[in-house]
Scaffold this motif. Structure first.
Motif, PDB file in Angstrom:
ATOM      1  N   ALA A   1     -14.141  -1.300 -25.148  1.00 46.37           N
ATOM      2  CA  ALA A   1     -13.381  -2.103 -26.198  1.00 46.37           C
ATOM      3  C   ALA A   1     -14.338  -1.934 -27.824  1.00 46.37           C
ATOM      4  O   ALA A   1     -13.499  -1.517 -28.629  1.00 46.37           O
ATOM      5  CB  ALA A   1     -13.049  -3.484 -25.999  1.00 46.37           C
ATOM      6  N   LEU A   2     -15.433  -2.103 -27.700  1.00 45.92           N
ATOM      7  CA  LEU A   2     -16.311  -2.193 -28.845  1.00 45.92           C
ATOM      8  C   LEU A   2     -16.337  -0.763 -29.572  1.00 45.92           C
ATOM      9  O   LEU A   2     -16.174  -0.703 -30.637  1.00 45.92           O
ATOM     10  CB  LEU A   2     -17.874  -2.778 -28.623  1.00 45.92           C
ATOM     11  CG  LEU A   2     -18.961  -2.637 -29.541  1.00 45.92           C
ATOM     12  CD1 LEU A   2     -18.229  -3.510 -31.007  1.00 45.92           C
ATOM     13  CD2 LEU A   2     -20.209  -3.176 -29.142  1.00 45.92           C
TER      14      LEU A   2
ATOM     15  N   GLN B   1     -14.100   1.799 -29.017  1.00 48.64           N
ATOM     16  CA  GLN B   1     -12.879   2.181 -29.400  1.00 48.64           C
ATOM     17  C   GLN B   1     -12.786   1.667 -30.994  1.00 48.64           C
ATOM     18  O   GLN B   1     -12.414   2.121 -31.878  1.00 48.64           O
ATOM     19  CB  GLN B   1     -11.774   1.471 -28.648  1.00 48.64           C
ATOM     20  CG  GLN B   1     -11.640   2.256 -27.215  1.00 48.64           C
ATOM     21  CD  GLN B   1     -11.005   3.692 -27.324  1.00 48.64           C
ATOM     22  OE1 GLN B   1     -10.355   3.891 -28.258  1.00 48.64           O
ATOM     23  NE2 GLN B   1     -11.041   4.393 -26.323  1.00 48.64           N
ATOM     24  N   GLN B   2     -13.218   0.289 -31.277  1.00 54.76           N
ATOM     25  CA  GLN B   2     -13.046  -0.205 -32.300  1.00 54.76           C
ATOM     26  C   GLN B   2     -14.168   0.498 -33.611  1.00 54.76           C
ATOM     27  O   GLN B   2     -13.411   0.593 -34.552  1.00 54.76           O
ATOM     28  CB  GLN B   2     -13.478  -1.864 -32.484  1.00 54.76           C
ATOM     29  CG  GLN B   2     -13.428  -2.730 -33.779  1.00 54.76           C
ATOM     30  CD  GLN B   2     -13.876  -3.972 -33.376  1.00 54.76           C
ATOM     31  OE1 GLN B   2     -14.103  -4.444 -32.291  1.00 54.76           O
ATOM     32  NE2 GLN B   2     -13.762  -4.655 -34.798  1.00 54.76           N
TER      33      GLN B   2
ATOM     34  N   ALA C   1     -12.712   3.942 -34.334  1.00 53.13           N
ATOM     35  CA  ALA C   1     -11.521   3.929 -35.068  1.00 53.13           C
ATOM     36  C   ALA C   1     -12.037   3.677 -36.641  1.00 53.13           C
ATOM     37  O   ALA C   1     -11.022   3.942 -37.666  1.00 53.13           O
ATOM     38  CB  ALA C   1     -10.577   2.768 -34.603  1.00 53.13           C
ATOM     39  N   SER C   2     -13.336   3.078 -36.725  1.00 54.60           N
ATOM     40  CA  SER C   2     -13.688   2.597 -38.181  1.00 54.60           C
ATOM     41  C   SER C   2     -14.145   3.821 -38.966  1.00 54.60           C
ATOM     42  O   SER C   2     -14.442   3.830 -40.065  1.00 54.60           O
ATOM     43  CB  SER C   2     -14.543   1.459 -38.158  1.00 54.60           C
ATOM     44  OG  SER C   2     -13.783   0.334 -37.674  1.00 54.60           O
TER      45      SER C   2
ATOM     46  N   ALA D   1     -22.124  -4.858 -35.453  1.00 56.00           N
ATOM     47  CA  ALA D   1     -21.314  -5.112 -34.299  1.00 56.00           C
ATOM     48  C   ALA D   1     -21.990  -5.396 -32.985  1.00 56.00           C
ATOM     49  O   ALA D   1     -23.156  -4.893 -32.672  1.00 56.00           O
ATOM     50  CB  ALA D   1     -20.386  -3.996 -34.212  1.00 56.00           C
TER      51      ALA D   1
ATOM     52  N   SER E   1     -17.196 -11.005 -39.615  1.00 59.48           N
ATOM     53  CA  SER E   1     -16.701  -9.986 -38.626  1.00 59.48           C
ATOM     54  C   SER E   1     -17.272 -10.075 -37.041  1.00 59.48           C
ATOM     55  O   SER E   1     -16.791  -9.584 -36.297  1.00 59.48           O
ATOM     56  CB  SER E   1     -16.426  -8.614 -39.323  1.00 59.48           C
ATOM     57  OG  SER E   1     -17.615  -8.152 -39.521  1.00 59.48           O
TER      58      SER E   1
ATOM     59  N   ASP F   1     -12.545  -9.868 -41.317  1.00 58.65           N
ATOM     60  CA  ASP F   1     -13.180  -8.644 -42.070  1.00 58.65           C
ATOM     61  C   ASP F   1     -12.917  -8.785 -43.481  1.00 58.65           C
ATOM     62  O   ASP F   1     -11.768  -8.431 -43.773  1.00 58.65           O
ATOM     63  CB  ASP F   1     -12.838  -7.581 -41.233  1.00 58.65           C
ATOM     64  CG  ASP F   1     -13.257  -6.042 -41.828  1.00 58.65           C
ATOM     65  OD1 ASP F   1     -14.028  -6.331 -42.653  1.00 58.65           O
ATOM     66  OD2 ASP F   1     -12.754  -5.253 -41.324  1.00 58.65           O
TER      67      ASP F   1
ATOM     68  N   ASP G   1     -11.004  -5.820 -45.347  1.00 56.22           N
ATOM     69  CA  ASP G   1      -9.521  -5.601 -44.641  1.00 56.22           C
ATOM     70  C   ASP G   1      -8.694  -6.114 -45.817  1.00 56.22           C
ATOM     71  O   ASP G   1      -8.452  -7.239 -46.057  1.00 56.22           O
ATOM     72  CB  ASP G   1      -9.354  -6.491 -43.459  1.00 56.22           C
ATOM     73  CG  ASP G   1      -7.944  -6.224 -42.661  1.00 56.22           C
ATOM     74  OD1 ASP G   1      -7.167  -5.332 -43.394  1.00 56.22           O
ATOM     75  OD2 ASP G   1      -7.448  -6.899 -41.755  1.00 56.22           O
TER      76      ASP G   1
ATOM     77  N   THR H   1     -12.553   8.551 -26.846  1.00 58.04           N
ATOM     78  CA  THR H   1     -12.052   8.291 -28.158  1.00 58.04           C
ATOM     79  C   THR H   1     -11.534   9.772 -28.705  1.00 58.04           C
ATOM     80  O   THR H   1     -11.899  10.838 -28.098  1.00 58.04           O
ATOM     81  CB  THR H   1     -13.231   7.829 -29.131  1.00 58.04           C
ATOM     82  OG1 THR H   1     -14.069   8.882 -29.075  1.00 58.04           O
ATOM     83  CG2 THR H   1     -13.715   6.448 -28.400  1.00 58.04           C
TER      84      THR H   1
END
Length: 388
Positions: free
Chosen positions: A75-76, A78-79, A82-83, A101, A172, A204, A207, A329
């Protein structure tokens, strides 16, 4: 979101007060701030918080070109993947916020901040204490954006000579929020005469969609002070900096104040070289590569840290020496491609004041550190229709 501990550079220098549009200068800092208690001791250097080990296990690598994350890290990763954005020039942009993170990032941040050689934290805290000492009213609430381990807030809260206070932290990183919660809870427990209300929220700041999702708080009888310290504003892109300040503006009451700490443009080449030497230290390079370590590609190339004259920014580029794909990913890197993993912009006073004015802050006052090319600015929130 927490600003990384900024490497210290430069020689001793005298306070330099210069006039810039729509700005002023904070008064001289009293040796014993009247609104702050003379004794402290709360929130002092503490052992590193313990975070879940599941985020720090090495990747399971089944192929030299495909890095396989363990299930608990998916999950981490993937996040984070995506960034990462591919620019038109072919360079990947790895946001600096990804450095903090997960548990590993939080642990590295705290370790760097608590390093005895990291003296900038105390220098900035001295400027912050000077600001609070000059306030004429009690503080209703301190709202900190990117609290780190909560050390600076704990020093201020622990010394304020008042009985009621709210403290709210936004970050965040849930792990850094946990660390700040431990630190501020310790202050509340030790300072029994203070009714300290604590709240820790995930946000965040970069954002843009979060700006419209909040309602501006009402103004109280006392001061509301927001804090964005530790050179956090210098980490994102120009667009990210604007989003940061607009998100903060939306979460402060009208006429509330913001304290913001930034690194200044070095005065000479010698200071620039000292800056680069600090960033090239092993501990700082390790921190810059944490995001790539999470993705399992930190050993697939080389990091080069340079000074960019055009943007007054310390830049770190990681050049890949092999093709590599992060499993699960769509993210892949090719040999010869670069990823920017470090971005630490240095500000001029005029630039900082203009940026604050453009994002709804006015009555800007700037004070430079006597020891480093660093400054603390204060500014007030003004609603658009009331801005002059």
């Amino acid at each position: 979101m927490a600003g990384g501990p900024e490497p210290v550079e430069g020689d001793e220098q005298h306070d330099q007060h210069s006039s810039v549009p729509e700005s002023g200068v904070l008064g001289d800092i009293p040796e014993r701030p009247e609104r702050l208690r003379a004794s402290g001791g709360l929130g002092s250097r503490r052992p590193l918080p313990t975070f879940p080990d599941r985020l720090d296990k090495p990747d399971e690598i089944s192929d030299a070109s495909v890095r396989q994350p363990s299930a608990d890290r998916s999950a981490l990763i993937q996040q984070m993947a995506a960034s990462v954005v591919l620019r038109p020039d072919g360079t990947f942009d790895v946001p600096v916020k990804l450095t903090y993170a997960g548990a590993q990032g939080a642990r590295e941040w705290i370790a760097a901040a608590q390093d005895p050689d990291y003296v900038l934290r105390e220098a900035e805290l001295h400027l912050v204490e000077g600001f609070f000492s000059e306030l004429r009213a009690d503080v209703d609430e301190i709202i900190e954006f990117g609290p780190g381990d909560g050390y600076k807030a704990a020093q201020i809260v622990g010394r304020l000579a008042q009985h009621d206070l709210r403290y709210t932290a936004f970050d965040s990183s849930n792990e850094l929020l946990d660390a700040a919660r431990l630190t501020l809870s310790e202050v509340r427990d030790k300072k029994g005469e203070l009714n300290l209300q604590l709240e820790f929220l995930t946000l965040d700041l970069e954002d843009p969609t979060a700006i419209a999702s909040t309602k501006r708080p009402s103004r109280g009888d006392g001061e509301t002070v927001g804090m964005l310290l530790g050179q956090t504003l210098g980490n994102p892109t120009n667009e990210g900096r604007v989003n940061m300040l607009r998100n903060i503006h939306a979460r402060l009451p009208e006429n509330g104040q913001l304290l913001i700490g930034v690194a200044l443009v070095p005065d000479d080449q010698k200071t620039i070289e000292q800056t680069l030497t600090a960033y090239r230290a092993e501990s700082q390079q390790r921190q810059s590569l944490i995001a790539l370590e999470h993705l399992g590609v930190a050993d697939a190339g080389k990091l080069d840290i340079v000074w960019d004259d055009a943007s007054n920014t310390v830049v770190g580029h990681f050049t890949f020496d092999q093709d590599v794909t992060v499993a699960g990913t769509a993210l892949s890197f090719r040999r010869g491609q670069k990823a920017q993993v470090l971005n630490s912009h240095r500000f001029t006073e005029t630039e900082l004041v203009q940026l604050l004015n453009d994002t709804g802050f006015h009555d800007v006052k700037v004070m430079k550190s006597a020891s480093f090319p660093y400054a603390l600015a204060s500014a007030r929130v003004v609603e658009k229709e009331n801005a002059s």
